[in-house]
Write an enzyme that holds these catalytic residues in place. Sequence first.
Site, PDB file in Angstrom:
ATOM      1  N   GLY A  10      18.586 128.280   4.188  1.00 23.27           N
ATOM      2  CA  GLY A  10      19.373 127.132   3.740  1.00 23.27           C
ATOM      3  C   GLY A  10      18.696 125.808   4.052  1.00 23.27           C
ATOM      4  O   GLY A  10      17.540 125.764   4.505  1.00 23.27           O
ATOM      5  N   GLN A  11      19.422 124.729   3.825  1.00 21.59           N
ATOM      6  CA  GLN A  11      18.855 123.391   4.032  1.00 21.59           C
ATOM      7  C   GLN A  11      18.386 123.184   5.473  1.00 21.59           C
ATOM      8  O   GLN A  11      17.234 122.819   5.721  1.00 21.59           O
ATOM      9  CB  GLN A  11      19.893 122.321   3.680  1.00 21.59           C
ATOM     10  N   ILE A  39      25.193 138.926  10.001  1.00 21.26           N
ATOM     11  CA  ILE A  39      25.919 138.371  11.147  1.00 21.26           C
ATOM     12  C   ILE A  39      27.395 138.772  11.158  1.00 21.26           C
ATOM     13  O   ILE A  39      28.116 138.455  12.096  1.00 21.26           O
ATOM     14  CB  ILE A  39      25.789 136.840  11.227  1.00 21.26           C
ATOM     15  N   ALA A  62      26.531 129.454   6.930  1.00 15.79           N
ATOM     16  CA  ALA A  62      27.900 128.982   6.683  1.00 15.79           C
ATOM     17  C   ALA A  62      28.279 129.200   5.227  1.00 15.79           C
ATOM     18  O   ALA A  62      27.418 129.268   4.343  1.00 15.79           O
ATOM     19  CB  ALA A  62      28.036 127.506   7.023  1.00 15.79           C
ATOM     20  N   TYR A 127      38.028 125.619   3.746  1.00 14.07           N
ATOM     21  CA  TYR A 127      36.714 125.415   4.345  1.00 14.07           C
ATOM     22  C   TYR A 127      36.836 124.803   5.742  1.00 14.07           C
ATOM     23  O   TYR A 127      36.308 125.333   6.724  1.00 14.07           O
ATOM     24  CB  TYR A 127      35.851 124.523   3.451  1.00 14.07           C
ATOM     25  N   LYS A 131      36.065 126.633   9.414  1.00  9.47           N
ATOM     26  CA  LYS A 131      35.048 126.075  10.313  1.00  9.47           C
ATOM     27  C   LYS A 131      35.674 125.743  11.675  1.00  9.47           C
ATOM     28  O   LYS A 131      35.059 125.961  12.717  1.00  9.47           O
ATOM     29  CB  LYS A 131      34.411 124.838   9.698  1.00  9.47           C
TER      30      LYS A 131
END
Length: 288
Positions: A10-11, A39, A62, A127, A131
């Site tokens: 990812g980023q 995971i 994520a 979301y 989180k």
Amino acid sequence: MNVLVTGANGQLGNEMRRIAASGATPHRYIFTDVAELDITDPAAIGAMLGAEQVDAIVNCAAYTNVDKAEEDAATADLINNKAVANLAAAAKARNALLVHVSTDYVFGGDGNLPRREDDAVNPLGVYGATKLAGEQAIAAAGCRSVILRTAWLYSVHGKNFVKTMLNLMATRPELKVVFDQVGTPTYAGDLADAIAVILCDPQVNGKLGTYHFSDEGVCSWFDFSTAIAELSGSACVVKPCHSDEFPSKVTRPAFSVLDKTKIKQAFGLCIPHWRTSLVLCLNALKNA
């Protein structure tokens, strides 16, 4: 120190790869994404940590599709909460440090003062709720942890707002962008650099807890888009509009500026202004 990085494609994960390749830190990095490590599987995590003698985990994985999360809450919860609980339990068992990336979406987005780490949380959608549940799972596990809440992440990698705007500006003479959502863009490279500092801090055990990190400054999405057009040399005209002109399945935070006083004092960070980092990203994209 052996550092396991999850979500390495990812980023943020790609920026952690940059740091490892630079040799700027003494650590050995083990980069994994879903193909290398599931995971959501506690046994797989335990086996990986044991085989690689992992001392620290940087969780960059994520579920970040805010709108889709409203329709796929189970998957969002699996990645953002249950998988995080698995990593935290494994870290606790090995006494490893867990550096976990969270989000400004744990807040409701009301008010007009920068959010401090101890401000009341009030996620507005799936979301943000998942989180937040991930943060709570880390606390319940009792592992050594540093939680980093960030916002408006972008980079040269993957899909993000900057790359989307550049593509739209290349094909349209005019764009409308909301001006009633305010926050701070965060270059993924700056967040990765901060994580590297944390991992190298010999006193990190005395600095465990939750921190906020974004680049410096404040802007709306309209301001950010205007800067992208200006700094990239685009002739596209960017016009402001209200959020209700773009109906969404979830209400996004209207104000999510993060107060970074705590992390700057704890780790001695000098954080760049968002425009400075935007120039770096645009130059990197141009050279790529």
